[in-house]
Structures are given as structure tokens and as C-alpha cells.
Design an enzyme around this catalytic site. Structure first.
Site, PDB file in Angstrom:
ATOM      1  N   THR A   1      13.406  -2.357 -35.304  1.00  0.00           N
ATOM      2  CA  THR A   1      12.414  -1.725 -34.418  1.00  0.00           C
ATOM      3  C   THR A   1      11.962  -2.793 -33.427  1.00  0.00           C
ATOM      4  O   THR A   1      12.419  -3.939 -33.513  1.00  0.00           O
ATOM      5  CB  THR A   1      11.190  -1.238 -35.205  1.00  0.00           C
ATOM      6  OG1 THR A   1      10.406  -2.387 -35.552  1.00  0.00           O
ATOM      7  CG2 THR A   1      11.586  -0.498 -36.465  1.00  0.00           C
ATOM      8  N   CYS A   2      11.062  -2.443 -32.514  1.00  0.00           N
ATOM      9  CA  CYS A   2      10.658  -3.470 -31.544  1.00  0.00           C
ATOM     10  C   CYS A   2       9.839  -4.571 -32.205  1.00  0.00           C
ATOM     11  O   CYS A   2       9.716  -5.659 -31.667  1.00  0.00           O
ATOM     12  CB  CYS A   2       9.937  -2.847 -30.361  1.00  0.00           C
ATOM     13  SG  CYS A   2       8.662  -1.717 -30.842  1.00  0.00           S
TER      14      CYS A   2
ATOM     15  N   HIS B   1       7.665  -5.667 -50.263  1.00  0.00           N
ATOM     16  CA  HIS B   1       7.719  -5.778 -48.802  1.00  0.00           C
ATOM     17  C   HIS B   1       8.109  -4.437 -48.174  1.00  0.00           C
ATOM     18  O   HIS B   1       7.479  -3.972 -47.225  1.00  0.00           O
ATOM     19  CB  HIS B   1       8.709  -6.863 -48.383  1.00  0.00           C
ATOM     20  CG  HIS B   1       8.772  -7.053 -46.893  1.00  0.00           C
ATOM     21  ND1 HIS B   1       7.913  -7.875 -46.207  1.00  0.00           N
ATOM     22  CD2 HIS B   1       9.582  -6.496 -45.962  1.00  0.00           C
ATOM     23  CE1 HIS B   1       8.183  -7.817 -44.918  1.00  0.00           C
ATOM     24  NE2 HIS B   1       9.200  -6.985 -44.736  1.00  0.00           N
TER      25      HIS B   1
ATOM     26  N   GLN C   1      10.709   5.393 -38.132  1.00  0.00           N
ATOM     27  CA  GLN C   1      11.822   4.479 -37.853  1.00  0.00           C
ATOM     28  C   GLN C   1      12.587   4.136 -39.123  1.00  0.00           C
ATOM     29  O   GLN C   1      13.812   4.051 -39.125  1.00  0.00           O
ATOM     30  CB  GLN C   1      11.278   3.202 -37.185  1.00  0.00           C
ATOM     31  CG  GLN C   1      10.820   3.450 -35.762  1.00  0.00           C
ATOM     32  CD  GLN C   1       9.862   2.377 -35.266  1.00  0.00           C
ATOM     33  OE1 GLN C   1       9.167   1.729 -36.044  1.00  0.00           O
ATOM     34  NE2 GLN C   1       9.817   2.194 -33.944  1.00  0.00           N
TER      35      GLN C   1
ATOM     36  N   GLY D   1     -13.786   7.456  -9.731  1.00  0.00           N
ATOM     37  CA  GLY D   1     -13.071   6.208  -9.467  1.00  0.00           C
ATOM     38  C   GLY D   1     -11.627   6.395  -9.907  1.00  0.00           C
ATOM     39  O   GLY D   1     -11.316   7.314 -10.682  1.00  0.00           O
TER      40      GLY D   1
ATOM     41  N   GLY E   1      -9.468   3.836 -11.156  1.00  0.00           N
ATOM     42  CA  GLY E   1      -8.942   2.626 -11.795  1.00  0.00           C
ATOM     43  C   GLY E   1      -7.875   2.937 -12.828  1.00  0.00           C
ATOM     44  O   GLY E   1      -7.740   4.081 -13.271  1.00  0.00           O
TER      45      GLY E   1
END
Lengths: 276, 457
Positions: free
Chosen positions: B55-56, B105, B126, B195, B197
Site C-alpha cells: 500500500t502507499c 503484527h 487493501q 470566501g 480559500g
């Protein structure tokens, strides 16, 4: 004997259901909520049977002394709650309503439970109409009271930006306010009809529509409070915190009308006086 | 000491966002490899079963191997040669977990306890995807299959029984969570963006994604407002129409660069009367602030500025930490359970060998006695068969029950070794007084492969 067993069973079931709902609101365990609802529904059915049996034994609706009235309101509160849960699930409501129902039942169980003989003045077909409508109205307002308390708790958390456990457990302000309003629109007509039928009955029994007996006076005060709330809601758009506070005040007056007047102040409605 | 067990062991090695930078993770993901990474790892002789998770935020290989040392070296080798990873960097960033630690883990990863944002739900998806790929490529066997399925159910249990994922941990999420607690259903609510932003836009997008129906953008320069409104599918108004826009809005996100207050208490009070007290929720993410703080005092008006929202987010994070600790305790128990199951696998081959040996002895002894017994009727032969079978079975019954019961327990390992030795099931030469050449024949020919654990492929 059967009557006592039914009543005690209902009381026991309500107490266990209360415990289950409290477990649910603290731990958020789903099973606790399921068990709570199930037990409460069974308790409601058993309680209905108890009321039915008592009605049959006495020959008139069991709403004529404090034991009966408390028990009937407790039953109606549970019924109103189950109805709300069925139509619109508000999970946390159980933890607020069931303790109230349980307290009503415990209070009822502490009162003399003998089936009373009615004084002649009360032997009328207006008894089931007037008394049951009034007590059903009380039950709906009790539910509104619970919703108002929940609203104030939730609103306080959001306004003060302290989003604790209660914030996550209580429903949105919108849901609480809308349900509160619905209770008001249901409870107010019941209260009104209750007062009107009582007045007609009083005319037949005692020859006067209104005699400013303490219960009548307090009913009027309560009615005015709820009428003011309904008026403000409809015209000015009162809602939220103010409406919740007013609901609590209204319930305070209602509670006093129901219990305080009956027990403390002498009068035509005083349960204590009837059977001395 | 010889143990009869030849069970393959669990091995997990990899890197995550905490141990390695993104460039290392990219290398190990083997994106440029000629063959799919799973195929490469599955081809390593030391790996019986393999799962590859990329994964990333993490790259990990989970394997079942009878020789975890060799498997780890081979996997590392692949990463260096195929991925082009630098061995020094790899050694510094790689974590290697064996057996129980590997199980723990994996469970932590699945339950999102090892994620950058604890409790984020993506990682489970994932992992399921990695599992699906491995199942398709047939690189999973009994052990990893069971392990992964346990991991999924543990993750689900933790998710439902703790609140690690129930709170918003970003400003936008917090704003939506609050809006839901005020309005309930958002689908008939309208948002007003004051606004244009970037952060306000993000919050607005988030509200829209969560069902908010309409959007109005108010800006000093109308052209910019129109652009943004077009992009987000709303309408644009100028700042001078603000009061009218407030009347129709339910959620207001303000982030102008104005030096002073854009929305005053008096304005809000006026608007609230015209709105017939319908609730109004202000999210002021401008610095300096756009909305007068006194607005929060108005009935049915709720104002959260950037610090309030940060406070909510921080509070939620702290709550998540507490819940994560609860989750770890639940996880401990699950790791133990899996470990027990894994160890129970050792008993299966032992029991089978014990039964085989008993049966072999019975047949041979029966054969030897046949000549002394003379001609038997079929009925007698059958009775004799039943008798001998029953003796062997009854003799072995108690040891087998004891072994089954102790599988996975603390004393189980010792008992297992003892059983292999007592019954001489390792194929070693029996003691001379055990019947000489006969004893040798009695032992089954060498240890078999671990039963009950089909090899992949």
C-alpha cells in the site's frame, strides 16, 4: 394473587430492561439494547394483562387510586416509548424513559393495592374516558420531558464545545426537537379533552362545570403552560433550548397536578380523601 | 532434541511509513519488476505459502516456511536485486517478525492499529485485496488462509467493539460530524461558503459529499465566487448580499482574508428571527476570525472556529488512543488463540503416525501367528481381526486423547516430543531389546510431510 404476580413480573421486567438500557448507553453494546427492548416489550404485555385483569375484577378502569394511576401512567409511558422506537429509532431514549417508568412502577408498588369500591359520584361512564385520556396525556408529556432533557444535554455539549461521551450517544438536536414537538401536538389535545370531559363529568356529578378545586386549578396552569409553548412554537418559531426548558416546566406543573395535588392538597380529586 | 514436528513457521517482513521513507517503500513495492511480485516471492523455494501486501504506507511479505531464516534471506535478496534496494538502507528499515510476533503484527495491521491514522478503514480493504490476489494465484495454504481469515474477523470485532474508528480526526470530518449532530439528516440542508480559500473549499466539498443539498458561494470578487460555484455546482453571490444568503443557509463556512469581522452578532440575531429560529451552524476557519464569537450565544446558533475544531480533533485522537489500547488487549487474546491452533497442527501428523505404527504391528503379528493357528473359518478370522484391532485402538486411545487435549497448551510441546520418543516415531533405530529386525520394520519409513497442510500449487 394472579394480579399481584402479573404486576410484580411487569415491575421486574421493567427493572431489568432499565439495567439493560443503562448498560447499553454506557458500553454501546448492541445486545444490551436488543435485550432491553425485548424485555420492555414483554413487560409491557404482562403489565397490560395486569391492568386488564384488574379492570375485570373491579368492573371499572383501574385509574381510581394512586396505585392504579401510577401503574397506568407507567404502562402508557412504556407504550409511548415502544411506539416511538418502532416508528423512529432513537437508541439512547430507552436509558431515559425506562428509569422513569421503573420509578413510577416502584412508587405504585408502594401504594395500597387493594381494589377500591367507587363512591357513587364516580360511578359513571365518564370515568374511563376522563381518567384514561388524562393519564395517556401525562404519559406522552413524560416522554416529551425525557426528550427535552436529552436535548438540553446534547445542546450544552455542542454549545460549550465539550464533546464527551454523551455527545456521541445522543441523537441529533433536530431529531430530539422534532420528536418533542410531535409529543406536544399529541399530548396537548389529550390534555385538553381530558379537562373538557372532566368538566362535563363534574357538572353531572356535582352540578358545576368548574369548582376551582386544586386539581382543576393546577390542570389549568399546566394547560396554559403547554398552550403557551405550542403558541410560541407555531407563531414565533420557538424551538430548541427554549422549547425544551418550557417542556420541562410544563412537565413540572403536570407532575404536581398529578401527584402533588392528589397527595398534598385536599380536594375533590385527592385520592387520599376518597377512601378515608 | 529431536522433535517430530516439521511444521512450517510464520514469517513477516516489510517496511512501513514509520521505518522507511517513501523512496524505499517504492523500491520494495517492485513496481518495475518483470513479473508480479507475488509470483516472484511464491517462486522462492523456502516459501511454502506467500502473501504480498503493498500500500502507499507499507510493503510487507507474509510467508509460511519450514526454514524462515532462508526464506527471509531470499526475500531480502529479491528486494535488493529486483527492486534495486540498497542493502544497508534495507537492513535499517526492515522489520522481521517470526511466528507469534508475525501473527500479532498482521492482526494489528488489519485492525488499523499500525496505520498512520489509527482506525482508518482503508487498510482492511487493501489487505483483503492482497488476500484475493494470493488466493487467485494459489499461493495460500492452510496456515495463511486461516491466519488471514482470523485477521479479518479480529479487525471487524475490534472495529465494532471499540471506538477506534468512530471519531473524526480531521477538521473537515469534525465539521461534518458536528453538522450531523445538529441537523440530523443533511440532505435537505444548504451550505454557504464565504470566501474562496482552499481549506473552506475542502470543507465545502466534504459537506457536499456527505449529502448537503445546495451550496452558495459568497465572495468579495464575484468572478472568483462564480468560478468556484460553477466548479462545486452552486450559485454565487456578492458579499453585500450576505444577510439574505444567511437566511437561506443552514451551514456557513467562512474563510475570508478580511482583517475584521464579516458577520456580527446583531446581523445573526436579525437573520434568526427571519429564519424562524431554524438552527444555524457557523464554521469559521479564517484567521483572523470572520464571525463574532458572541454569535455562539444566540439561541439555536452554533459557532466553531478553527481552534474549536482542532480541539475536537485532538480530543478525538486522544479518545482513539484510549480505544486503541483496548483493542490491543483484545488482540492479545486472539494472537494466543491462533498460536494454539497453529501448535495443534503438530499433533495431527504425530497421531497419524502412531495409528499407522499400531496398525502395522498388528498386521505383522497377526500374519506371524496365522500358521500356528491353523485353518480358521471366516467367522473366526473376522473375530481375530476385531480382537487385535480393538486391543491396538484401546491401547492408543488414551495417549491420543491426551495429545489432542494438550495441543497448543504450554506443556503440549514437551508432551509431543516425549510421545515421539516413547513410541519411536522419528524413524530412528529402535532399542535392541525391542524385537531386533522386527522393530526396524515396524517404524514407518521416515517422517512424512506435515499432514493436513497441503502445499500450494
Amino acid at each position: 394473587m394472579a394480579l399481584r404476580v402479573l404486576f410484580q413480573s411487569a415491575l421486574g421486567l421493567y427493572l431489568v430492561a432499565t439495567a439493560a438500557f443503562l448498560v447499553h448507553i454506557v458500553t454501546l453494546r448492541k445486545w444490551a439494547e436488543r435485550w432491553g427492548t425485548g424485555l420492555l416489550a414483554v413487560g409491557f404485555a404482562v403489565h397490560a394483562a395486569a391492568i386488564g385483569v384488574r379492570w375485570r375484577v373491579a368492573g371499572h378502569p383501574p385509574v381510581t387510586n394512586l396505585h392504579e394511576a401510577l401503574s397506568f401512567v407507567g404502562w402508557a409511558v412504556v407504550g409511548a416509548y415502544l411506539l416511538v422506537q418502532w416508528r423512529q429509532r432513537v437508541k439512547a431514549l430507552g436509558a431515559f424513559v425506562t428509569p422513569l417508568a421503573a420509578v413510577l412502577m416502584v412508587a405504585s408498588s408502594l401504594q395500597p393495592a387493594a381494589v377500591p369500591d367507587l363512591p357513587p359520584a364516580l360511578r359513571s361512564y365518564w370515568l374511563p374516558v376522563h381518567a384514561t385520556i388524562c393519564l395517556l396525556g401525562d404519559a406522552v408529556f413524560a416522554l416529551a420531558f425525557c426528550l427535552a432533557v436529552m436535548y438540553l444535554l446534547q445542546e450544552r455539549q455542542i454549545k460549550h464545545k465539550r464533546l464527551g461521551g454523551i455527545f456521541r450517544r445522543l441523537p441529533s438536536l433536530d431529531v430530539l426537537d422534532a420528536l418533542n414537538y410531535r409529543c406536544l401536538t399529541l399530548g396537548f389535545p389529550l390534555l385538553t379533552v381530558g379537562i373538557v370531559t372532566g368538566s362535563i363529568w363534574a357538572e353531572q356529578a356535582w352540578g358545576s362545570y368548574w369548582s376551582w378545586d386544586p386539581k382543576e386549578t393546577w390542570s389549568l396552569i399546566t394547560w396554559l403552560l403547554y398552550a403557551a409553548l405550542l403558541h410560541q412554537r407555531l407563531t414565533v418559531g420557538w424551538r430548541g433550548r427554549r422549547a425544551a426548558i418550557m417542556t420541562i416546566l410544563g412537565f413540572g406543573a403536570l407532575f404536581f397536578t398529578f401527584l402533588g395535588v392528589s397527595v398534598l392538597l385536599p380536594g375533590l380529586h385527592s385520592y387520599a380523601n376518597w377512601f378515608e | 532434541m529431536p522433535t517430530g514436528s516439521s511444521r512450517s513457521r510464520l514469517l513477516l517482513l516489510g517496511v512501513n511509513h514509520k521505518t522507511a521513507g517513501v523512496e524505499v517503500r517504492e523500491c520494495l513495492a517492485l513496481g518495475g519488476a518483470p513479473r508480479p511480485p507475488l509470483e516472484i516471492f511464491a517462486g522462492l523455494p523456502a516459501c511454502e505459502e506467500v502473501l504480498f501486501l503493498s500500500t502507499c504506507n507499507r510493503v510487507e511479505v507474509l510467508a509460511a516456511s519450514p526454514d524462515p531464516k532462508a526464506a527471509a534471506a531470499a526475500i531480502r535478496e529479491v528486494w535488493c536485486t529486483v527492486g534495486g534496494g540498497d542493502p544497508g538502507t534495507l537492513d535499517r528499515s526492515l522489520y522481521v517478525h517470526l511466528d507469534e510476533a508475525a501473527v500479532r503484527h498482521l492482526f494489528r495491521v488489519a485492525a488499523s492499529l499500525d496505520s498512520m491514522v489509527v482506525g482508518e478503514p482503508q487498510i482492511l480493504g487493501q489487505l483483503k485485496e492482497a488476500y484475493r490476489k494470493a488466493a487467485e494465484a494459489k499461493t495460500l495454504g492452510l496456515v495463511l488462509n486461516r491466519l488471514l481469515n482470523r485477521a479479518f474477523s479480529v479487525a471487524k470485532r475490534i472495529r465494532t467493539q471499540t471506538r477506534i474508528a468512530s471519531q473524526a480526526v480531521s477538521i473537515s470530518y469534525a465539521a461534518v460530524e458536528l453538522a450531523r449532530k445538529i441537523f440530523g439528516d443533511l440532505s435537505d440542508k444548504r451550505a454557504l461558503l464565504i470566501g474562496a480559500g482552499e481549506m473552506a473549499e475542502l470543507a465545502a466539498r466534504h459537506l457536499l459529499a456527505n449529502g448537503v443539498r445546495g451550496l452558495v458561494v459568497a465572495n468579495r470578487t464575484l468572478a472568483r465566487a462564480a468560478d468556484l460555484a460553477r466548479e462545486l455546482g452552486g450559485e454565487a453571490v456578492g458579499l453585500d448580499e450576505l444577510e439574505a444568503a444567511l437566511e437561506g443557509a443552514d451551514i456557513v463556512i467562512s474563510s475570508t482574508g478580511a482583517p475584521g469581522l464579516v458577520i456580527q452578532e446583531e446581523m445573526v440575531r436579525r437573520v434568526m428571527r427571519r429564519r424562524r429560529q431554524r438552527p444555524l451552524f457557523f464554521i469559521d476557519i479564517a484567521v483572523p476570525r470572520d464571525v463574532d464569537p458572541a454569535v455562539n450565544e444566540v439561541d439555536n446558533v452554533y459557532l466553531y472556529d478553527i481552534d474549536d475544531l482542532k480541539g475536537v480533533v485532538e480530543g478525538n485522537k486522544a479518545e482513539r488512543e484510549r480505544e486503541a489500547r483496548k483493542a490491543e488487549r483484545m488482540l492479545d487474546l486472539e494472537v494466543l488463540k491462533f498460536q494454539a491452533w497453529l501448535e495443534s497442527l503438530d499433533v495431527v501428523p504425530l497421531i497419524r503416525r502412531l495409528q499407522d505404527k499400531g496398525e502395522a504391528i498388528r498386521r505383522r503379528e497377526l500374519e506371524r501367528s496365522r500358521s500356528a493357528l491353523g485353518e480358521l473359518t471366516p467367522k473366526q478370522a473376522a473375530a481375530l481381526d476385531r480382537l487385535t484391532t480393538s486391543i491396538v485402538q484401546k491401547l492408543l486411545h488414551d495417549p491420543i486423547v491426551t495429545l489432542r487435549r494438550s495441543a497448543g497448551a504450554e506443556e503440549g510441546r514437551e508432551l509431543l516430543d516425549a510421545a515421539y520418543r516413547f513410541f519411536n516415531l522419528n524413524g530412528a533405530e529402535p532399542a535392541p531389546d525391542a524385537g531386533g529386525a522386527r522393530g526396524k520394520e515396524a517404524a514407518p519409513a521416515g517422517p512424512k510431510g506435515p499432514e493436513g497442510r497441503p502445499r500450494r500449487g
